[in-house]
Design an enzyme around this catalytic site. Structure first.
Site, short mmCIF file in Angstrom:
data_model
loop_
_atom_site.label_atom_id
_atom_site.label_comp_id
_atom_site.label_asym_id
_atom_site.label_seq_id
_atom_site.Cartn_x
_atom_site.Cartn_y
_atom_site.Cartn_z
N ASP A 55 -9.84 -9.74 3.42
CA ASP A 55 -10.29 -11.06 2.94
C ASP A 55 -9.98 -11.84 4.22
OD1 ASP A 55 -10.55 -13.56 1.86
OD2 ASP A 55 -8.52 -13.81 0.79
N ASN A 99 -3.33 9.35 4.32
CA ASN A 99 -1.96 8.77 4.77
C ASN A 99 -1.90 8.63 6.28
OD1 ASN A 99 -1.24 8.30 2.13
ND2 ASN A 99 0.00 10.24 2.04
N HIS A 101 0.51 4.36 -2.45
CA HIS A 101 0.16 5.62 -2.26
C HIS A 101 1.48 6.53 -2.66
CE1 HIS A 101 -3.33 5.87 0.84
NE2 HIS A 101 -3.39 4.62 0.12
N HIS A 110 -6.20 -6.05 -2.23
CA HIS A 110 -6.73 -6.22 -1.19
C HIS A 110 -6.89 -7.89 -0.54
CE1 HIS A 110 -8.52 -2.13 -1.63
NE2 HIS A 110 -7.25 -2.12 -0.97
N THR A 111 -6.42 -8.50 -1.49
CA THR A 111 -6.40 -10.14 -0.90
C THR A 111 -5.61 -10.25 0.31
OG1 THR A 111 -6.01 -12.12 -1.70
CG2 THR A 111 -4.45 -10.41 -2.05
N ARG A 127 0.90 -1.25 -0.03
CA ARG A 127 -0.18 -0.15 0.11
C ARG A 127 0.90 1.21 -0.06
NH1 ARG A 127 -3.16 2.67 4.07
NH2 ARG A 127 -5.16 3.57 3.24
#
Length: 329
Positions: free
Chosen positions: A249, A97, A69, A196-197, A65
């Site tokens: 998840d 952030n 970003h 996003h797993t 991530r």
């Protein structure tokens, strides 16, 4: 003879012009950029990422991530790593952030190790890029070749963060537009959302879906019932639960796989922006394919990551190689 001599001189002149203006090789990213100057770079990064994940499995998602970003604001130039200074306000404390992006200390540790082996050679931007790849790989995901040679930016842009970073409450068309503005496309939106797993989300990012989605005290009708009940237990309808964490998840939260897409097909996506991928025919088709064929997802994820890692990069003589990732030289 005169013509031949003139022809030779012309070629020499063109070669000289090309040499002094600079070969494209030295102004672009290169897969072998550090092969001679820092041959053990990948091993150093992998060891330190492995060590960090061993201490906290969640850090794998955090490093991925952090890379995202960074690249979406000012390009992949490690501007996100800069602390506030007298010349500018850094990006760390901007809304998307603050108390959210993590992993800065891991990058510091990697940078210190790299500096010992190869002083003033490897940019913080390349370290962030490599750390994200190693985090995915060590979490069971794919490995992809990365062209290197990024240089570090000398400034940051706090104000650009909220404008450029896609939000979890934005409609799909807005998110897609932000991706397109960076040279990416709708396919990249779907593929990179698959990050996003792994990882977790704070309750405030999806609590409205659980208790007051339509302003009348009702949950999001799209959210699968058992998922709704589970999330309500993790995130009760009270302010002090806002920073509680829920796995994006819940089935394989620490394993990089395609289960994220299966969740979306089953209406079990936690973030509204994720589940919205099933509301568009084009993106829904991709989601379904990735849910069925994991090798397609891992192949495309690596390709999309290479594209993202090339956003707005500084190369050649632009930028610098920071000695400390938190401050400009």
């Amino acid at each position: 003879m005169k013509k031949k001599k003139y022809h030779s001189l012309s070629i020499f002149s063109l070669f000289s012009l090309w040499f002094f203006l600079g070969s494209p090789v030295y102004t672009q990213l290169d897969y072998k950029f550090y092969d001679i100057s820092c041959p053990n770079l990948t091993k150093i990064v992998r060891y330190n990422v492995w060590s960090a994940i061993s201490n906290e499995t969640r850090i794998a998602a955090s490093l991925l991530r952090l890379h995202f970003h960074d690249c979406f604001v000012n390009g992949c130039d490690a501007s996100l790593l800069l602390d506030d200074s007298g010349q500018f306000k850094g990006e760390k404390n901007a809304g998307p952030n603050r108390n959210s992006v993590r992993g800065y200390e891991v990058i510091d540790t990697i940078k210190a190790s790299v500096e010992k082996a190869c002083p003033s050679t490897v940019s913080c931007a390349d370290i962030v890029t490599l750390a994200a790849r190693e985090a995915v790989y060590l979490a069971g995901g794919p490995f992809w070749a990365l062209p290197l040679g990024r240089r570090d930016g000398r400034t940051a842009s706090e104000g650009a963060v909220s404008k450029e970073i896609p939000s979890f409450i934005e409609p799909l068309e807005n998110i897609t537009a932000k991706f397109i503005s960076k040279g990416l496309d709708a396919k990249d939106v779907v593929v990179l959302s698959g990050a996003h797993t792994i990882g977790f989300a704070q309750c405030f990012t999806f609590k409205k879906r659980l208790f007051d989605f339509d302003g009348s005290g009702n949950p999001d009708p799209l959210l699968e019932t058992s998922t709704l009940e589970t999330l309500r237990r993790v995130c009760p309808n009270q302010d002090d639960s806002d920073t509680q964490l829920a796995p994006l998840d819940p089935v394989t939260s620490n394993k990089f796989d395609n289960n994220y897409f299966r969740n979306l097909v089953n209406n079990s996506g936690i973030l509204q922006s994720d589940q919205a991928l099933m509301g568009d025919n084009k993106t829904a088709t991709m989601v379904i394919n990735y849910s069925r064929f994991p090798f397609l997802f891992t192949r495309d994820f690596g390709a999309s990551m290479v594209k993202m890692a090339a956003i707005g990069v500084l190369t050649g003589q632009d930028g610098e190689i920071r000695k400390n990732c938190r401050v400009v030289n």
